[in-house]
Design an enzyme around this catalytic site. Structure first.
Site, short mmCIF file in Angstrom:
data_model
loop_
_atom_site.label_atom_id
_atom_site.label_comp_id
_atom_site.label_asym_id
_atom_site.label_seq_id
_atom_site.Cartn_x
_atom_site.Cartn_y
_atom_site.Cartn_z
CE1 TYR A 130 3.73 6.13 13.18
CE2 TYR A 130 2.68 6.01 15.33
CZ TYR A 130 3.47 5.44 14.34
OH TYR A 130 4.00 4.19 14.53
CB VAL B 44 2.13 4.40 9.27
CG1 VAL B 44 2.45 5.85 9.63
CG2 VAL B 44 0.64 4.26 8.95
CD GLU B 45 7.00 4.18 12.54
OE1 GLU B 45 7.99 4.75 12.04
OE2 GLU B 45 6.49 4.55 13.62
CB SER B 46 9.29 1.08 6.74
OG SER B 46 8.53 -0.12 6.85
#
Length: 233
Positions: free
Chosen positions: A219, A132-134
């Protein structure tokens, strides 16, 4: 006994040669003429026929050999049980083997598993945060300056001892250490730990739960969905 040379024996010339009156005249010679070309041709033809016959007999006679004779293998074993079904040889076909394809290795699995073992975390949780982050891009940079696979901000990276946030190993080890700290802070509550990872622990404490930020709520829900999906695999 050999005759004596220089002395004429009673029977004639010492060398038994016809001499003088003993010599035959032309009338005593053979009445028939000598063999002509026809007779010599017939002799050659007989020789050729005999040679050809001998050669044909040599070819036709089998040459004995001591090599063992090979026998074809039996179609069925003698020890086969009675009543067993027999498939005709002309109907036997090759059965294609099914190729087992192993799934391709996921990126940074070795680092994720190592970090999870060191910090006592579920590797699926770390992997979901990285996705999810990168999206597994070690060179990713967010608008507010977060860097690397787990998007560590510069101040946080220094606190965690991460000198190069673009190094996958340093980034994953630092992010896993920070996640372990947040879980301990919220008594193992994954939702609150994820909200703190996104919006900061101060906002979670201020709102006594997941902050009412749309980005933070999406998120948290997305990572929880990835965890549930990975548990079914």
């Amino acid at each position: 006994m050999a005759p004596e040379f220089g002395r004429k024996p009673a029977g004639g010339h010492p060398l038994a040669l016809r001499d003088g009156g003993d010599r035959r005249t032309g009338g005593e010679r053979r009445a028939q003429p000598r063999a002509g070309p026809d007779r010599r041709w017939r002799q050659r033809r007989r020789q050729l026929v005999s040679h050809a016959l001998l050669t044909s007999l040599t070819i036709c006679v089998p040459v004995p050999t001591n090599a063992p004779k090979l026998r074809p293998p039996p179609l069925l074993s003698r020890s086969a049980p009675k009543g067993a079904s027999v498939i005709p040889t002309h109907r036997i076909v090759a059965i294609p083997t099914r190729r087992i394809v192993s799934p391709p290795p996921r990126p940074y699995d070795d680092l994720i598993i190592e970090a999870a073992r060191i910090h006592g975390l579920d590797p699926r949780l770390i992997r979901s945060i990285v996705e999810v982050e990168s999206a597994f891009n070690p060179m990713a940079v967010s608008p507010d300056g977060a860097k690397g696979l787990m998007q560590l901000r510069p101040i946080l990276a220094r606190e965690l001892g991460v000198r190069n946030p673009f190094d996958p190993r340093q980034n994953i080890m630092g992010g896993a250490r920070y996640l372990r700290k947040l879980l301990n802070m919220h008594d193992g509550d994954i939702r609150l730990a994820l909200a703190s990872y996104n919006a900061g622990p101060g906002n979670v404490m201020r709102y006594a739960g997941v902050p009412p930020f749309r980005e933070t709520q999406k998120y948290v829900e997305r990572i929880l969905a990835l965890l549930e999906e990975s548990s079914r695999i």
